[in-house]
Design a protein around this motif. Structure first.
Motif, PDB file in Angstrom:
ATOM      1  N   VAL A 106      -8.215   6.461  23.364  1.00 39.08           N
ATOM      2  CA  VAL A 106      -8.001   6.179  24.783  1.00 39.08           C
ATOM      3  C   VAL A 106      -7.120   7.280  25.356  1.00 39.08           C
ATOM      4  O   VAL A 106      -6.415   7.975  24.622  1.00 39.08           O
ATOM      5  CB  VAL A 106      -7.319   4.813  25.002  1.00 39.08           C
ATOM      6  CG1 VAL A 106      -8.245   3.667  24.630  1.00 39.08           C
ATOM      7  CG2 VAL A 106      -6.010   4.717  24.233  1.00 39.08           C
ATOM      8  N   THR A 107      -7.164   7.433  26.659  1.00 38.27           N
ATOM      9  CA  THR A 107      -6.314   8.416  27.318  1.00 38.27           C
ATOM     10  C   THR A 107      -5.076   7.711  27.842  1.00 38.27           C
ATOM     11  O   THR A 107      -5.178   6.693  28.535  1.00 38.27           O
ATOM     12  CB  THR A 107      -7.045   9.102  28.484  1.00 38.27           C
ATOM     13  OG1 THR A 107      -8.245   9.708  27.981  1.00 38.27           O
ATOM     14  CG2 THR A 107      -6.172  10.174  29.120  1.00 38.27           C
ATOM     15  N   VAL A 108      -3.922   8.253  27.501  1.00 37.72           N
ATOM     16  CA  VAL A 108      -2.648   7.651  27.874  1.00 37.72           C
ATOM     17  C   VAL A 108      -1.858   8.628  28.739  1.00 37.72           C
ATOM     18  O   VAL A 108      -1.764   9.817  28.420  1.00 37.72           O
ATOM     19  CB  VAL A 108      -1.830   7.278  26.624  1.00 37.72           C
ATOM     20  CG1 VAL A 108      -0.460   6.708  27.026  1.00 37.72           C
ATOM     21  CG2 VAL A 108      -2.588   6.273  25.767  1.00 37.72           C
ATOM     22  N   GLU A 109      -1.307   8.109  29.815  1.00 36.62           N
ATOM     23  CA  GLU A 109      -0.449   8.914  30.691  1.00 36.62           C
ATOM     24  C   GLU A 109       0.999   8.603  30.376  1.00 36.62           C
ATOM     25  O   GLU A 109       1.401   7.445  30.330  1.00 36.62           O
ATOM     26  CB  GLU A 109      -0.744   8.615  32.153  1.00 36.62           C
ATOM     27  CG  GLU A 109       0.089   9.421  33.135  1.00 36.62           C
ATOM     28  CD  GLU A 109      -0.287   9.159  34.578  1.00 36.62           C
ATOM     29  OE1 GLU A 109      -1.284   9.742  35.057  1.00 36.62           O
ATOM     30  OE2 GLU A 109       0.399   8.328  35.210  1.00 36.62           O
ATOM     31  N   VAL A 110       1.793   9.650  30.146  1.00 33.63           N
ATOM     32  CA  VAL A 110       3.208   9.503  29.824  1.00 33.63           C
ATOM     33  C   VAL A 110       4.030  10.266  30.856  1.00 33.63           C
ATOM     34  O   VAL A 110       3.755  11.431  31.140  1.00 33.63           O
ATOM     35  CB  VAL A 110       3.518  10.045  28.410  1.00 33.63           C
ATOM     36  CG1 VAL A 110       5.016  10.006  28.139  1.00 33.63           C
ATOM     37  CG2 VAL A 110       2.765   9.241  27.360  1.00 33.63           C
ATOM     38  N   ASP A 111       5.018   9.587  31.419  1.00 33.79           N
ATOM     39  CA  ASP A 111       5.937  10.215  32.364  1.00 33.79           C
ATOM     40  C   ASP A 111       7.317  10.192  31.724  1.00 33.79           C
ATOM     41  O   ASP A 111       7.945   9.142  31.593  1.00 33.79           O
ATOM     42  CB  ASP A 111       5.952   9.438  33.679  1.00 33.79           C
ATOM     43  CG  ASP A 111       6.847  10.079  34.731  1.00 33.79           C
ATOM     44  OD1 ASP A 111       7.543  11.061  34.401  1.00 33.79           O
ATOM     45  OD2 ASP A 111       6.871   9.580  35.877  1.00 33.79           O
ATOM     46  N   ASP A 120      -5.309  12.251  24.892  1.00 34.94           N
ATOM     47  CA  ASP A 120      -6.101  11.265  24.153  1.00 34.94           C
ATOM     48  C   ASP A 120      -5.364  10.903  22.865  1.00 34.94           C
ATOM     49  O   ASP A 120      -4.890  11.790  22.143  1.00 34.94           O
ATOM     50  CB  ASP A 120      -7.484  11.829  23.826  1.00 34.94           C
ATOM     51  CG  ASP A 120      -8.333  12.007  25.080  1.00 34.94           C
ATOM     52  OD1 ASP A 120      -9.326  12.743  24.997  1.00 34.94           O
ATOM     53  OD2 ASP A 120      -7.985  11.423  26.120  1.00 34.94           O
ATOM     54  N   TYR A 121      -5.323   9.604  22.595  1.00 39.58           N
ATOM     55  CA  TYR A 121      -4.676   9.123  21.381  1.00 39.58           C
ATOM     56  C   TYR A 121      -5.601   8.147  20.669  1.00 39.58           C
ATOM     57  O   TYR A 121      -6.315   7.366  21.306  1.00 39.58           O
ATOM     58  CB  TYR A 121      -3.357   8.414  21.692  1.00 39.58           C
ATOM     59  CG  TYR A 121      -2.272   9.350  22.168  1.00 39.58           C
ATOM     60  CD1 TYR A 121      -1.418   9.974  21.260  1.00 39.58           C
ATOM     61  CD2 TYR A 121      -2.123   9.636  23.525  1.00 39.58           C
ATOM     62  CE1 TYR A 121      -0.441  10.845  21.691  1.00 39.58           C
ATOM     63  CE2 TYR A 121      -1.138  10.508  23.969  1.00 39.58           C
ATOM     64  CZ  TYR A 121      -0.296  11.111  23.043  1.00 39.58           C
ATOM     65  OH  TYR A 121       0.674  11.972  23.476  1.00 39.58           O
ATOM     66  N   ALA A 122      -5.569   8.195  19.345  1.00 42.88           N
ATOM     67  CA  ALA A 122      -6.307   7.200  18.573  1.00 42.88           C
ATOM     68  C   ALA A 122      -5.700   5.829  18.842  1.00 42.88           C
ATOM     69  O   ALA A 122      -4.490   5.695  19.029  1.00 42.88           O
ATOM     70  CB  ALA A 122      -6.222   7.523  17.078  1.00 42.88           C
TER      71      ALA A 122
END
Length: 486
Positions: free
Chosen positions: A145-150, A159-161
């Motif tokens: 999945v694609t994760v947004e980190v601020d 993208d992270y498993a």
């Protein structure tokens, strides 16, 4: 109240779940300087919604058309949910879960959720302990999945498993209610059989996640600051703490009312005030809307309103040395558990008492947005109706940002009704005189006055009467104490 010596530092060991060393694969850490999407090198098995397992099936293995159910399951050692596969039914409603990092545990079906990440889900990265939000699920079939980190300096999308993220237990309770499982919807790898003795997960699988150094470690973190009356240099210490907060990306909150509006209803020419649980919500001022966690900082425990409200809500009260000293050393640790202050000194117990807090506090925003649903905090007045009797206990009406009057002690006592709301009371009423109460005194579970000397005379025996020092001592002690004698 006299303040005792500062408590000794308490070491709080972490038990976050980690991959076994032999199974670790390189993962690309998202660059803070770029928002370009990258793909991690550890894809997880595809996430699929399992079909129902018919009870008539007697074969030892699941049918090819029925892949074993993929789940997020609770790992009890650190209270987070991790991805895994249902292996087999054990006893009752417990299933053996084979986690993606090759550890395993028996988990009750109530602590399982479908492995179904959605856009907007809050997640925590296993590597780096960064909080993020799922923004793209188009590749879930391939296990990522694609994760947004601020992080306070940059916003990155990577993208992270699925196996490389975990879910906070509080987030699951609040946001995953429609992803529960039942026994007849679970497909196991093998049919139920007795559990063979298996060793506990290795120490390597329980190693604490290494602290991750952020550019702004306190981004989206708010701090309410209070100091004891014995502090000899309050202004200098306050300035030092606030400078450290801002330097590390944190936000200073002037008062709890800036994020939890304390607004009841006045009547009888402001001689009666009423509030209920529904009046206390996370509704921050515009400048605080981005906050995801909050703490109270103090030089020591005290009985000022800010400290007592935090205790009642289960918000960790920390020594300000945590942020001030780390700032002076130009380094900061995200681990706050070792610097928990005592809840205070209980006069009834003749002892300093520790706080009761969620050690995973702040790992998801639900701790704030669902603040009144905190199951860890003491709710000593849960479901009770309370009457506060006395002009000093009636909250003042809002007057365009008024910040207290000439008598600070008197203003502090006006927060007492809100403290009791935070302690779980379903309804609190405050009146200047008995005649302004909306009900007869016996109809209230408790009638509270400011001091023992304020006890009304000739009250009926069926009125449960107490004073504010008793309320404070109950809060500090974490239990309902014997009622004071009249």
């Amino acid at each position: 109240m006299d303040v005792g010596p500062a408590p000794a530092e308490i070491k709080a060991p972490s038990s976050r779940k980690r991959r076994r060393v032999e199974d670790v694969k390189p993962v690309r850490v998202p660059s803070k300087a770029s928002t370009r999407s990258k793909t991690a090198n550890t894809p997880a098995p595809a996430t699929r919604v399992a079909k129902r397992l018919r009870h008539t099936v007697s074969t030892g293995r699941a049918l090819p058309a029925q892949p074993a159910t993929r789940v997020f399951a609770l790992w009890r050692q650190d209270g987070h949910y991790y991805a895994g596969t249902v292996h087999s039914l054990q006893t009752g409603t417990k299933y053996l879960i084979k986690f993606d990092d090759e550890t395993e545990d028996q988990v009750d079906v109530a602590m399982l959720r479908r492995c179904e990440l959605r856009v907007g889900d809050a997640v925590i990265l296993c590597h780096g302990n960064l909080r993020g939000t799922v923004v793209d699920i188009s590749e879930t079939e391939s296990g990522s999945v694609t994760v947004e980190v601020d992080d306070g300096s940059d916003t990155t999308r990577s993208d992270y498993a699925i196996s490389d993220v975990r879910i906070a237990s509080r987030a699951v309770q609040s946001r995953w209610k429609d992803r529960t499982l039942t026994a007849d919807s679970i497909v196991t790898i093998i049919r139920p059989k007795p559990l063979r003795a298996t060793p506990s997960p290795s120490g390597m699988s329980l190693m604490s996640t290494t602290s991750f150094k952020h550019k702004k470690p306190f981004a989206k973190t708010g701090f309410v600051v209070t100091l004891t009356v014995r502090n000899k240099y309050p202004e200098q210490m306050k300035d030092s703490v606030m400078l450290a907060i801002k330097h590390n990306g944190g936000t200073v909150i002037d008062d709890w009312s800036s994020i939890f509006p304390m607004e009841g209803t006045h009547s009888q020419s402001n001689k009666r005030w009423i509030a209920s649980q529904e009046n206390f919500k996370f509704k921050p001022k515009p400048e605080f809307e981005g906050l995801e966690r909050v703490f109270l900082l103090a030089d020591d425990y005290n009985q000022k309103p800010k400290f007592l409200v935090a205790l009642a809500l289960g918000i960790p009260c920390l020594s300000n040395e945590w942020i001030r000293d780390d700032y002076l050393k130009k380094e900061t640790s995200p681990d706050w558990q070792p610097v928990l202050l005592p809840a205070g000194f209980s006069e009834t117990l003749s002892a300093r008492v520790s706080q009761l807090v969620d050690l995973d506090w702040g790992n998801c925003k639900e701790h704030l947005t669902d603040i009144m649903s905190n199951t860890v905090a003491f709710k000593l007045f849960s479901g009770k109706t309370i009457l506060c009797l006395g002009s000093d206990l009636v909250p003042l009406p809002s007057r365009g940002g008024r910040k207290g009057g000439s008598d600070a002690t008197q203003d502090a006592s006006r927060v007492v009704p809100w403290i009791m709301i935070c302690m779980g009371a379903s309804r609190v009423e405050a009146v200047t005189e008995v005649k302004f109460a909306s009900k007869d005194l016996p109809a209230y579970d408790y009638v509270i006055v400011k001091e023992a000397t304020d006890f009304p005379e000739d009250l009926q025996d069926d009125v449960t009467l107490a004073h504010v020092p008793w309320v404070k001592d109950c809060l500090i002690s974490g239990r309902l104490l014997t009622l004071p004698s009249r």
